[in-house]
Design an enzyme around this catalytic site. Structure first.
Site, PDB file in Angstrom:
ATOM      1  N   CYS A   2      18.919  11.629   1.910  1.00 12.88           N
ATOM      2  CA  CYS A   2      20.095  10.763   1.932  1.00 12.88           C
ATOM      3  C   CYS A   2      20.097   9.959   3.229  1.00 12.88           C
ATOM      4  O   CYS A   2      19.619  10.423   4.263  1.00 12.88           O
ATOM      5  CB  CYS A   2      21.421  11.506   1.837  1.00 12.88           C
ATOM      6  SG  CYS A   2      21.594  12.488   0.354  1.00 12.88           S
ATOM      7  N   ARG A  27      14.920   7.338   2.127  1.00 11.84           N
ATOM      8  CA  ARG A  27      15.454   8.686   2.336  1.00 11.84           C
ATOM      9  C   ARG A  27      16.058   9.274   1.070  1.00 11.84           C
ATOM     10  O   ARG A  27      16.400  10.456   1.025  1.00 11.84           O
ATOM     11  CB  ARG A  27      16.523   8.655   3.423  1.00 11.84           C
ATOM     12  CG  ARG A  27      16.027   8.226   4.770  1.00 11.84           C
ATOM     13  CD  ARG A  27      17.148   8.210   5.770  1.00 11.84           C
ATOM     14  NE  ARG A  27      17.610   9.543   6.074  1.00 11.84           N
ATOM     15  CZ  ARG A  27      17.119  10.315   7.033  1.00 11.84           C
ATOM     16  NH1 ARG A  27      16.157   9.859   7.799  1.00 11.84           N
ATOM     17  NH2 ARG A  27      17.574  11.522   7.241  1.00 11.84           N
ATOM     18  N   TRP A  77      20.011  11.254  -2.393  1.00 10.36           N
ATOM     19  CA  TRP A  77      18.975  12.069  -3.043  1.00 10.36           C
ATOM     20  C   TRP A  77      19.717  13.321  -3.490  1.00 10.36           C
ATOM     21  O   TRP A  77      20.133  14.131  -2.663  1.00 10.36           O
ATOM     22  CB  TRP A  77      17.865  12.415  -2.057  1.00 10.36           C
ATOM     23  CG  TRP A  77      16.710  13.123  -2.670  1.00 10.36           C
ATOM     24  CD1 TRP A  77      15.619  12.567  -3.285  1.00 10.36           C
ATOM     25  CD2 TRP A  77      16.490  14.546  -2.715  1.00 10.36           C
ATOM     26  NE1 TRP A  77      14.753  13.542  -3.704  1.00 10.36           N
ATOM     27  CE2 TRP A  77      15.271  14.766  -3.369  1.00 10.36           C
ATOM     28  CE3 TRP A  77      17.223  15.653  -2.268  1.00 10.36           C
ATOM     29  CZ2 TRP A  77      14.748  16.038  -3.594  1.00 10.36           C
ATOM     30  CZ3 TRP A  77      16.704  16.920  -2.492  1.00 10.36           C
ATOM     31  CH2 TRP A  77      15.481  17.100  -3.145  1.00 10.36           C
ATOM     32  N   ASN A 103      25.202  13.284   4.937  1.00  4.86           N
ATOM     33  CA  ASN A 103      23.805  13.679   4.713  1.00  4.86           C
ATOM     34  C   ASN A 103      23.685  15.122   5.183  1.00  4.86           C
ATOM     35  O   ASN A 103      23.974  15.412   6.342  1.00  4.86           O
ATOM     36  CB  ASN A 103      22.876  12.765   5.517  1.00  4.86           C
ATOM     37  CG  ASN A 103      21.441  13.266   5.526  1.00  4.86           C
ATOM     38  OD1 ASN A 103      21.006  13.919   4.572  1.00  4.86           O
ATOM     39  ND2 ASN A 103      20.713  12.962   6.587  1.00  4.86           N
ATOM     40  N   GLY A 104      23.271  16.013   4.275  1.00  6.13           N
ATOM     41  CA  GLY A 104      23.157  17.426   4.636  1.00  6.13           C
ATOM     42  C   GLY A 104      23.690  18.273   3.491  1.00  6.13           C
ATOM     43  O   GLY A 104      23.864  17.782   2.377  1.00  6.13           O
ATOM     44  N   GLU A 487      -5.125  16.905  -0.205  1.00  6.62           N
ATOM     45  CA  GLU A 487      -4.319  15.722   0.102  1.00  6.62           C
ATOM     46  C   GLU A 487      -4.580  14.603  -0.926  1.00  6.62           C
ATOM     47  O   GLU A 487      -3.640  13.910  -1.344  1.00  6.62           O
ATOM     48  CB  GLU A 487      -4.617  15.247   1.533  1.00  6.62           C
ATOM     49  CG  GLU A 487      -3.947  13.971   1.971  1.00  6.62           C
ATOM     50  CD  GLU A 487      -2.405  14.001   1.962  1.00  6.62           C
ATOM     51  OE1 GLU A 487      -1.818  15.072   1.756  1.00  6.62           O
ATOM     52  OE2 GLU A 487      -1.813  12.928   2.123  1.00  6.62           O
ATOM     53  N   LYS A 491      -1.646  12.967  -3.208  1.00  4.68           N
ATOM     54  CA  LYS A 491      -1.334  11.535  -3.244  1.00  4.68           C
ATOM     55  C   LYS A 491      -1.250  11.060  -4.694  1.00  4.68           C
ATOM     56  O   LYS A 491      -0.349  10.330  -5.066  1.00  4.68           O
ATOM     57  CB  LYS A 491      -2.399  10.703  -2.504  1.00  4.68           C
ATOM     58  CG  LYS A 491      -2.345  10.757  -1.005  1.00  4.68           C
ATOM     59  CD  LYS A 491      -1.213  10.008  -0.354  1.00  4.68           C
ATOM     60  CE  LYS A 491       0.022  10.836  -0.179  1.00  4.68           C
ATOM     61  NZ  LYS A 491       0.149  11.755   0.869  1.00  4.68           N
ATOM     62  N   GLU A 494       1.938  12.502  -6.471  1.00  9.18           N
ATOM     63  CA  GLU A 494       3.203  11.952  -5.971  1.00  9.18           C
ATOM     64  C   GLU A 494       3.519  10.582  -6.536  1.00  9.18           C
ATOM     65  O   GLU A 494       4.653  10.313  -6.904  1.00  9.18           O
ATOM     66  CB  GLU A 494       3.128  11.754  -4.442  1.00  9.18           C
ATOM     67  CG  GLU A 494       3.319  12.962  -3.622  1.00  9.18           C
ATOM     68  CD  GLU A 494       3.435  12.581  -2.134  1.00  9.18           C
ATOM     69  OE1 GLU A 494       2.440  12.092  -1.570  1.00  9.18           O
ATOM     70  OE2 GLU A 494       4.506  12.770  -1.561  1.00  9.18           O
ATOM     71  N   HIS A 510     -14.502  29.936 -10.105  1.00  5.62           N
ATOM     72  CA  HIS A 510     -13.653  31.120 -10.261  1.00  5.62           C
ATOM     73  C   HIS A 510     -12.433  30.842 -11.131  1.00  5.62           C
ATOM     74  O   HIS A 510     -11.467  31.593 -11.087  1.00  5.62           O
ATOM     75  CB  HIS A 510     -13.210  31.633  -8.884  1.00  5.62           C
ATOM     76  CG  HIS A 510     -14.365  32.040  -8.019  1.00  5.62           C
ATOM     77  ND1 HIS A 510     -15.110  33.166  -8.252  1.00  5.62           N
ATOM     78  CD2 HIS A 510     -14.926  31.421  -6.947  1.00  5.62           C
ATOM     79  CE1 HIS A 510     -16.071  33.247  -7.343  1.00  5.62           C
ATOM     80  NE2 HIS A 510     -15.989  32.194  -6.542  1.00  5.62           N
ATOM     81  N   LYS A 609      11.739  10.662   1.605  1.00  7.43           N
ATOM     82  CA  LYS A 609      10.828  10.646   2.751  1.00  7.43           C
ATOM     83  C   LYS A 609      11.074  11.818   3.701  1.00  7.43           C
ATOM     84  O   LYS A 609      10.139  12.457   4.151  1.00  7.43           O
ATOM     85  CB  LYS A 609      10.999   9.311   3.494  1.00  7.43           C
ATOM     86  CG  LYS A 609      10.014   9.101   4.631  1.00  7.43           C
ATOM     87  CD  LYS A 609       8.634   8.807   4.115  1.00  7.43           C
ATOM     88  CE  LYS A 609       7.623   8.611   5.217  1.00  7.43           C
ATOM     89  NZ  LYS A 609       6.247   8.782   4.714  1.00  7.43           N
TER      90      LYS A 609
HETATM   91  C1  AGP Z   1       3.847  13.159   1.884  1.00  9.62           C
HETATM   92  O1  AGP Z   1       3.161  12.255   1.075  1.00  9.62           O
HETATM   93  C2  AGP Z   1       4.929  13.823   1.238  1.00  9.62           C
HETATM   94  N1  AGP Z   1       5.897  12.900   0.742  1.00  9.62           N
HETATM   95  C3  AGP Z   1       5.503  15.100   1.810  1.00  9.62           C
HETATM   96  O2  AGP Z   1       4.657  16.114   1.383  1.00  9.62           O
HETATM   97  C4  AGP Z   1       5.674  15.217   3.339  1.00  9.62           C
HETATM   98  O3  AGP Z   1       4.437  15.252   3.959  1.00  9.62           O
HETATM   99  C5  AGP Z   1       6.465  16.491   3.658  1.00  9.62           C
HETATM  100  O4  AGP Z   1       7.740  16.397   3.074  1.00  9.62           O
HETATM  101  C6  AGP Z   1       6.582  16.754   5.130  1.00  9.62           C
HETATM  102  O5  AGP Z   1       7.232  15.718   5.785  1.00  9.62           O
HETATM  103  P1  AGP Z   1       7.198  15.592   7.358  1.00  9.62           P
HETATM  104  O6  AGP Z   1       5.799  15.353   7.771  1.00  9.62           O
HETATM  105  O7  AGP Z   1       8.102  14.434   7.660  1.00  9.62           O
HETATM  106  O8  AGP Z   1       7.726  16.874   7.904  1.00  9.62           O
END
Ligand code: AGP
Length: 614
Positions: A2, A27, A77, A103-104, A487, A491, A494, A510, A609
Site C-alpha cells: 500500500c 506498492r 494491496w 499502510n500496515g 531467479e 522472473k 512473476e 531425483h 513491490k
Molecule cells: C522480486 O522480483 C520480487 N518481487 C520479490 O521476491 C522481492 O525480491 C522480495 O519481496 C523481497 O523484497 P526486498 O528485496 O525489497 O526485501
C-alpha cells in the site's frame, strides 16, 4: 504494501495526490482512493477498484471543479477484505468529518471493532484500517479541536503496524501523520508540504525530506511541520536532501520500467563499484562498514537472511563468501529465521538483504538477530529505509530507484555487492594481494560484459517468443549458477504467470525428470566452469526424453550446439562472477514472453513491490 500520500499547500491538491499515487502504484494496485477538503470545508471522497488511471477518470468526471488545497490518497494491496471500493482507502467516519489512509496491519482490529460497534459506530468496510477512523472520531473533542491528540489516543490502543495520514474538516489546515513499522517520509516544499510512504511519490516536488521513525507523530501545515513522540514530546528532525534524479523514476524511452531497469544494469553496476574498489591494492572500501582484520578473523559463521529475489542473491553470496573469505555461511528465508531458534553467538555476523529495506519478514529477522546479540549488516537499495537505519553497519546497492515490481537491477547490484563484500572480508583474512587484484580487475569488466548481452536483446527476444505458449518451464544450473536457475524461474512466474521451477541441475534426476517431454522447455545455465561436463550430461538426459533445451553459455562447443534447440552466447568471466552475466538473458526471456502475452510486466497481478506485511 500500500502507498499513502498527503498534500497541503496552494496548488490543486487532487492533481498532486493523483500524480504522486501514480508513482506509488508499485506498492499496491488493486484499488485506490482520495479524500479532499473543499473550500466549503466539506470532505469529498472518491474510491475506485483498479488502477490510478481509473481513479483519475472518476475524480475528473465527478469532482473536476473541486478546489482543494488539502488531500490524502492511497493505493491498496488487499490484506483484510476483498478488492472492492468500500474496502479501498481513505476510510471516513459516518459524518465524513475525518478521513484516514493507512499502510500496515492493525492486528487487534477485531477486538477494537467490536468495542466500537457496541458504542454505536457503523462500519462500511471489512478492513482492519477502518477502526482507526472510528477511534479518532471517538477521541476527538469538539471543544478542543485537537486532531493530533485524537490520533495519538487512538494509536495508543492499536497493536500492529501503521503509516497513516489523517485529515479533519474541523481543522482544514493540517495533516496528522504517524508511523510504526511502516515507512513514512515528509517532503518540505515552499509553502507546501507532502507526506508519503516513500520519496518516489514526492520527488518531482521536493528533494528535502524528513524520515519519520517508529512511534513518531507529525503535524503538517503548509508552512511548517512539528514532530512529536507518542507522549507529545517535541523532537527535532534532520532534513535530508535526496540525490535521486527525477528521470530515474520515469520510463524515459522505454515502454516499461522493467525493460528500462534491465537495460540500466551496466550503469547501476558501475555505480555500485564506484569509489569502492581499489584494484591496485586488491581491496574494497565501504563507507558504512569498517571491519578490522581481528574482527574479520573472529567471525566463525555468517548468516544471510532475505526474501524472494534477495534470497536468491543471498545464495550466490554464500558461494562467494565461502570461496573468498573462507567463512561458513548459512542462508535463511527471513520468514523462517525468526520463527525457529537461530543459534547465534558474538562470533557470528548476520547479513540482511533487501532492495526496499522495508520487507516485514526481513526487518523482523534483523530485529531478532539483534535481540540475540548478533551484529547485523544491512544491504539495501533504499536510502533511509528502516532496515538501513536499524542495521549496525550497512552497504547501499546504489542501483537507483527500482519501480518494476519484478526486481532486476537491484538483484544484479546485490550480486555485485556480495562479491565485493566477500573480497573485502577475504582480504582482511587470507586472500592474497594478487588474488584481490585479479578478482577486482575482473569485477570491473562485468558492466561491459553485461552490455554485450544486452546488445543481443533482439536475438534473445526471438528465442523467447518461440516459447510463449508453453505452460511449464524448468531452469537448471549448478554451483554458482544454481541460484540463477531459481531467479530465472521466479522472473518468469512473476510476470508471465507461467509455471516455472528452478533446480540444481543434478537434482533433476531425483524427481523433476518425470515432467520432461516435448512440451517442457528446460533452460540450462551452462558456463564453461568446473561443472561444465556434468551439466552437459544433464542436457543429454533432457534431450533423451524429448525435452526442449535452451542453453545460456559462454562456450562455443559443437557438441553443445548440436544438442541445444536454442543457444544464447554470453561473454565469459570467472565462474564466481558468472551469475551476474547469466541472469541477464533470463530476465529478458521472462520479459519478452510476458510482454508478448500482453501482460502488465511492471505491475504483475497479486504482487507488490514492498511486502510490508508478514
Ligand atoms: C522480486 O522480483 C520480487 N518481487 C520479490 O521476491 C522481492 O525480491 C522480495 O519481496 C523481497 O523484497 P526486498 O528485496 O525489497 O526485501
Amino acid at each position: 504494501m500500500c502507498g499513502i500520500v498527503g498534500y497541503i499547500g496552494n496548488r490543486d491538491a487532487k492533481e498532486i495526490i493523483l500524480d504522486s499515487l501514480q508513482r506509488l502504484e508499485y506498492r499496491g494496485y488493486d484499488s485506490a482512493g482520495i479524500a479532499m477538503i473543499d473550500e466549503k470545508n466539506a470532505m469529498i471522497v472518491r474510491k475506485e477498484v483498479g488502477r490510478i488511471d481509473n481513479l483519475r477518470n472518476e475524480v475528473f468526471k465527478y469532482h473536476r471543479d473541486v478546489n482543494s488545497k488539502l488531500a490524502i490518497g492511497h493505493t491498496r494491496w488487499a490484506t483484510h477484505g476483498k478488492v472492492t471500493a468500500p474496502n479501498a482507502h481513505p476510510h471516513c467516519d459516518s459524518r465524513k468529518r475525518f478521513a484516514v489512509v493507512h499502510n500496515g496491519i492493525i492486528e487487534n482490529y477485531q477486538v477494537l471493532r467490536k468495542i466500537l460497534i457496541d458504542k454505536g459506530h457503523t462500519f462500511s468496510s471489512e478492513t482492519d484500517s477502518e477502526v482507526l477512523v472510528h477511534l479518532i472520531e471517538e477521541f476527538y473533542k469538539e471543544e478542543e479541536r485537537n486532531l493530533q491528540s485524537a490520533v495519538v489516543e487512538a494509536l495508543k490502543l492499536v497493536e500492529g503496524t501503521y503509516g497513516i495520514a489523517v485529515i479533519c474538516v474541523e481543522e482544514p489546515y493540517k495533516i496528522v501523520g504517524a508511523r510504526n513499522g511502516s515507512p513514512l517520509v515528509l517532503g518540505i516544499g515552499e509553502n507546501e508540504m507532502f507526506i508519503a510512504s516513500d520519496v518516489n511519490a514526492i520527488m518531482p516536488y521536493t528533494k528535502n525530506v524528513v524520515y519519520l521513525e517508529d512511534k513518531e507523530v507529525v503535524v503538517i501545515k503548509s508552512e511548517q511541520f512539528k514532530t512529536y513522540t507518542l507522549d507529545y514530546q517535541r523532537i527535532e528532525k534532520e532534513v535530508t536532501v535526496v540525490d535521486w534524479d527525477v528521470a530515474a523514476i520515469s520510463k524515459g524511452d522505454f515502454e516499461t520500467f522493467m525493460l528500462k531497469e534491465i537495460f540500466e544494469q551496466p550503469e547501476a553496476l558501475g555505480n555500485a563499484l564506484r569509489g569502492r574498489v581499489q584494484p591496485r591494492d586488491g581491496v574494497v572500501k565501504f563507507g558504512g562498514l569498517t571491519m578490522t582484520p581481528e574482527h574479520a578473523r573472529s567471525i566463525d559463521k555468517i548468516i544471510i537472511t532475505a526474501c524472494g529475489t534477495s534470497w536468491h542473491a543471498s545464495l550466490v553470496g554464500k558461494y562467494l563468501i565461502e570461496r573468498f573469505a573462507e567463512i561458513p555461511v548459512e542462508v535463511d528465508y527471513a520468514s523462517e529465521f525468526r520463527y525457529r531458534n537461530p543459534i547465534l553467538n558474538d562470533r557470528n555476523m548476520v547479513v540482511v538483504i533487501s532492495q526496499s529495506g522495508e520487507t516485514a519478514d526481513t526487518l523482523e529477522a534483523l530485529r531478532e538477530a539483534k535481540r540475540k546479540g548478533a551484529k547485523v549488516i544491512g544491504i539495501t537499495n533504499v536510502i533511509g529505509s528502516t532496515i538501513a537505519k536499524e542495521s549496525d553497519g550497512g552497504i547501499y546497492l546504489h542501483a537507483g530507484p527500482e519501480i518494476g515490481v519484478a526486481s532486476t537491477k537491484a538483484f544484479s547490484n546485490q550480486l555485485m555487492t556480495l562479491a565485493m563484500l566477500a573480497i573485502y572480508i577475504g582480504r582482511l583474512k587470507n586472500l592474497p594481494l594478487y588474488e584481490g587484484e585479479r578478482l577486482l580487475d575482473e569485477l570491473m569488466t562485468i558492466p561491459y560484459k553485461i552490455q554485450q548481452v544486452l546488445n543481443q536483446a533482439e536475438t534473445i527476444q526471438k528465442i523467447a517468443l518461440k516459447y510463449v505458449k508453453n505452460k511449464n518451464f524448468l531452469y537448471l544450473g549448478r554451483g554458482f549458477n544454481f541460484p540463477i536457475a531459481l531467479e530465472g524461474a521466479l522472473k518468469l512466474k512473476e510476470i508471465s504467470y507461467i509455471h516455472a521451477e528452478g533446480y540444481p541441475a543434478a537434482e533433476m534426476k531425483h524427481g523433476p525428470i518425470a515432467l520432461i517431454d516435448e512440451n517442457m522447455p528446460v533452460v540450462f545455465i551452462a558456463p564453461k566452469d568446473s561443472l561444465y561436463e556434468k551439466i552437459m550430461s544433464n542436457i543429454e538426459e533432457v534431450k533423451a526424453r524429448s525435452g526442449r533445451v535452451i542453453v545460456v553459455t559462454d562456450n562455443h562447443d559443437s557438441v553443445m550446439e548440436s544438442k541445444a534447440d536454442d543457444l544464447i552466447f554470453v561473454p565469459g568471466t570467472i565462474e564466481e562472477f558468472s551469475p551476474m552475466i547469466n541472469i541477464i538473458p533470463l530476465q529478458l526471456i521472462a520479459y519478452y514472453i510476458a510482454y508478448e502475452k500482453g501482460l502488465d510486466v511492471d505491475k504483475p497481478r497479486n504482487l507488490a513491490k514492498s511486502v510490508t506485511v508478514e
